[in-house]
Design a protein around this motif. Structure first.
Motif, PDB file in Angstrom:
ATOM      1  N   PHE A 333      10.677  -2.168  -5.372  1.00 42.68           N
ATOM      2  CA  PHE A 333       9.434  -1.409  -5.089  1.00 42.68           C
ATOM      3  C   PHE A 333       8.472  -2.595  -6.133  1.00 42.68           C
ATOM      4  O   PHE A 333       9.050  -3.106  -7.417  1.00 42.68           O
ATOM      5  CB  PHE A 333       8.940   0.127  -5.758  1.00 42.68           C
ATOM      6  N   ASN A 334       8.172  -2.983  -5.602  1.00 41.42           N
ATOM      7  CA  ASN A 334       6.627  -4.165  -6.194  1.00 41.42           C
ATOM      8  C   ASN A 334       5.807  -3.946  -6.510  1.00 41.42           C
ATOM      9  O   ASN A 334       4.393  -4.263  -6.575  1.00 41.42           O
ATOM     10  CB  ASN A 334       6.470  -5.467  -6.063  1.00 41.42           C
ATOM     11  N   LYS A 335       4.493  -2.507  -5.828  1.00 39.53           N
ATOM     12  CA  LYS A 335       3.633  -1.901  -6.034  1.00 39.53           C
ATOM     13  C   LYS A 335       3.461  -0.357  -5.618  1.00 39.53           C
ATOM     14  O   LYS A 335       3.891  -0.147  -5.314  1.00 39.53           O
ATOM     15  CB  LYS A 335       3.022  -2.860  -4.800  1.00 39.53           C
ATOM     16  N   ARG A 336       2.042   0.122  -6.200  1.00 44.22           N
ATOM     17  CA  ARG A 336       2.191   1.537  -6.693  1.00 44.22           C
ATOM     18  C   ARG A 336       0.761   1.811  -6.551  1.00 44.22           C
ATOM     19  O   ARG A 336       0.731   2.591  -6.092  1.00 44.22           O
ATOM     20  CB  ARG A 336       2.994   2.350  -7.454  1.00 44.22           C
ATOM     21  N   ASN A 337      -0.286   1.183  -6.033  1.00 47.12           N
ATOM     22  CA  ASN A 337      -1.883   1.564  -6.292  1.00 47.12           C
ATOM     23  C   ASN A 337      -2.490   1.442  -4.782  1.00 47.12           C
ATOM     24  O   ASN A 337      -1.586  -0.025  -4.182  1.00 47.12           O
ATOM     25  CB  ASN A 337      -2.079   0.495  -7.279  1.00 47.12           C
ATOM     26  N   ASP A 338      -4.028   0.714  -4.666  1.00 43.60           N
ATOM     27  CA  ASP A 338      -3.795   1.087  -2.804  1.00 43.60           C
ATOM     28  C   ASP A 338      -4.729  -0.645  -3.557  1.00 43.60           C
ATOM     29  O   ASP A 338      -5.604  -1.303  -4.202  1.00 43.60           O
ATOM     30  CB  ASP A 338      -5.081   2.500  -3.087  1.00 43.60           C
ATOM     31  N   SER A 339      -4.596  -1.059  -2.371  1.00 48.65           N
ATOM     32  CA  SER A 339      -5.612  -1.403  -1.599  1.00 48.65           C
ATOM     33  C   SER A 339      -7.055  -1.346  -1.277  1.00 48.65           C
ATOM     34  O   SER A 339      -6.742  -1.436  -0.355  1.00 48.65           O
ATOM     35  CB  SER A 339      -4.822  -2.717  -0.470  1.00 48.65           C
ATOM     36  N   ILE A 340      -7.650  -1.785  -1.860  1.00 45.63           N
ATOM     37  CA  ILE A 340      -9.315  -1.247  -1.796  1.00 45.63           C
ATOM     38  C   ILE A 340     -10.488  -2.019  -1.006  1.00 45.63           C
ATOM     39  O   ILE A 340      -9.705  -3.521  -0.816  1.00 45.63           O
ATOM     40  CB  ILE A 340      -9.820  -0.753  -2.658  1.00 45.63           C
TER      41      ILE A 340
END
Length: 566
Positions: A333-340
């Motif tokens: 895994f390298n991301k867990r936030n949303d791209s707005i």
């Protein structure tokens, strides 16, 4: 009125056992006009139907002074596997929130669904009937059952995403309570066909709540390690072939009780798609049969797993599901936030991800979010997706439709480029005034606190580097705070325990750094740590990783041992 305890069984277990499969005496309470609430036993049972009894704690003292009953209302949480809701359903829910609740807003949750707060008891039945009419319900979104299932939102892997979302629905349906109590109490006004047994959940249901999520690497927006069961998608040649299984995650603790601890889930093995339902059933029935029914504080799957060992748990899964678990496929895994903002899916559609502060859908002075989403729901004939990070996505937008949406976005200021990256990555639970478990502020505290923190980070020249911060008003951890780089857990009014050392990917539990600290002390401690970070960090080194590398905090590897060690 409390049910008296018996040896080797908690009060809640007796309550469930004697509830006639979740009916209790709820009918009598619905008809009672003398009070706005339910008696204690029934207030516990309505949770299995997706509702919590609450009162406005801001008004509690004043109403007591006036010799009035607390302002008792109901919070209703919808069942929405994978967070998908049609635009038409959203329009109807928005209308419900406006016309039938005291607070006139919708709260998006970290379990990828929505809650309506401030429902009067007299309106509950009508609300359930409206939900049913638009093909929604609130069955099993609370209580000792499998709750709403999360699924990573991943339009860039559209085929895998659609397949995973469909599995979230299949698993959710398979593990639903079979009791007809929900339909009988809230929809039909009469007894339905009597179901005598719950074949999967058992007539006493589970020892404690149960959570499941599906992740699509490299995105970990569901915080997969915090769940009782985690399904990690395995794709070959852009085709979903199965899941890696992890078991026994959970983040809640009890202050000053070292028998409780947060824990990330353990890898168990790999399964093919056609094995998904029977493995889900095997794991949940193991927890049903071996979970702690005496002490609810130690009743989650993680404690069962630690009690019997991973190897024995794995063998029992294989026995009950009649299969052999394969080795785990490599993943990361390298991301867990949303791209707005606008995202282009590999299905050639566009997806608009709108940031929702703390998941609260309301019209702000500088952002008419509730009205803007209502306008979009009138012209968009596809779906919305609530994300595990409490944001909302307008899905499946064709290029020809973008100009109409852009006009609404501009008119109602739905995208604000000035919103900081720290606010977009932060989360807080509801806490005061409606949560009965709240010990300290969370949602109402987060933004003012972040405003002060951002000034410190600007002064320390780390304002362009984001830190994942989450706040829980109590140690139950609804904001998944025990997987953040900076975690604040409410201890009492204005006081928090501060935990540091979680990582950016959401794969490490943080550890206690300061106990019972006020806002001033917290900001001072973070300022000192962030100053050291900017002066000594390696290129692109996240804050949590720096904290561990420089030994400000020892890493939590074995949750039950390391979490409390000095």
């Amino acid at each position: 009125m409390f049910i008296s305890n018996k040896p080797n069984m908690s009060n809640n277990e007796l309550l469930k056992k004697e509830s006639s499969l979740l009916r209790g005496s709820i009918v009598k309470d619905i008809e009672a006009n003398i009070t706005g609430g339910f008696n204690y036993n029934n207030s516990q049972l309505i949770r299995f139907h997706g509702m919590y009894q609450q009162d406005d704690r801001d008004l509690r003292k004043e109403r007591l002074k006036q010799k009035l009953e607390p302002l008792v209302t109901i919070m209703l949480r919808c069942r929405l596997p994978g967070g998908i809701i049609t635009a038409n359903q959203w329009f109807k829910i928005n209308k419900l929130a406006t016309e039938s609740t005291l607070y006139n807003n919708i709260r998006l949750t970290t379990r990828q669904t929505f809650q309506l707060h401030g429902i009067l008891k007299a309106n509950i039945k009508a609300m359930h009937k409206i939900l049913n009419k638009i093909e929604l319900d609130s069955i099993a979104t609370a209580g000792d059952v499998n709750r709403n299932i999360l699924c990573s939102f991943s339009p860039k892997s559209h085929i895998s995403y659609i397949n995973c979302w469909s599995w979230s629905i299949k698993i959710a349906t398979h593990l639903l309570p079979k009791s007809k109590a929900y339909a009988e109490l809230w929809l039909k006004d009469k007894k339905t066909t009597l179901i005598k047994d719950e074949p999967i959940l058992g007539n006493n249901y589970l020892p404690r709540k149960f959570k499941i999520a599906i992740a699509i690497p490299p995105v970990n927006d569901v915080d997969i390690y915090s769940n009782d069961i985690g399904f990690i998608a395995v794709n070959k040649l852009n085709k979903l072939i199965g899941f890696n299984i992890i078991v026994g995650g959970g983040l809640s603790i009890v202050h000053n009780d070292k028998q409780t601890y947060p824990k990330k889930a353990n890898e168990i093995g790999f399964i093919f798609l056609n094995e998904t339902l029977k493995v889900s059933e095997a794991i949940i029935t193991i927890q049903r049969d071996y979970g702690n029914r005496v002490n609810r504080k130690a009743a989650r799957t993680r404690y069962t797993l630690d009690k019997v060992s991973i190897s024995l748990f794995r063998k029992e899964i294989e026995k009950r599901a009649n299969l052999n678990l394969s080795y785990v496929y490599p993943y990361s895994f390298n991301k867990r936030n949303d791209s707005i903002g606008w995202l282009k899916g590999n299905d050639k559609s566009w997806y608009l991800n709108i940031y929702v502060q703390n998941g609260r859908v309301v019209d702000y002075q500088d952002k008419l979010l509730k009205t803007g989403l209502e306008k979009i729901s009138k012209i968009h004939n596809k779906s919305f997706c609530i994300t595990p990070n409490q944001n909302i996505v307008i899905t499946d937008v064709r290029s020809v439709s973008k100009p109409k949406l852009e006009s609404i976005i501009k008119t109602y200021k739905l995208i604000n480029i000035k919103e900081s990256i720290h606010k977009r990555k932060a989360m807080a639970c509801v806490s005061f005034p409606t949560c009965p478990l709240a010990m300290a502020e969370a949602e109402r505290f987060l933004v003012p606190f972040l405003n002060k923190l951002e000034k410190i980070m600007l002064h320390n020249n780390v304002h362009k580097d984001s830190i994942i911060l989450r706040i829980s008003g109590c140690p139950n951890g609804c904001s998944r705070s025990m997987l953040s780089e900076i975690c604040l857990v409410g201890k009492s009014i204005g006081k928090y325990n501060v935990y540091l050392g979680g990582n950016y990917e959401g794969t490490r539990i943080p550890k206690l750094y300061i106990e019972n600290a006020n806002e001033k002390d917290i900001l001072k401690a973070i300022s000192k740590a962030s100053k050291s970070w900017v002066n000594n960090k390696r290129p692109n080194e996240p804050f949590g990783s720096f904290i561990i590398r420089t030994k400000l905090i020892r890493p939590v590897i074995n949750s039950s041992k390391d979490f409390y060690s000095i």
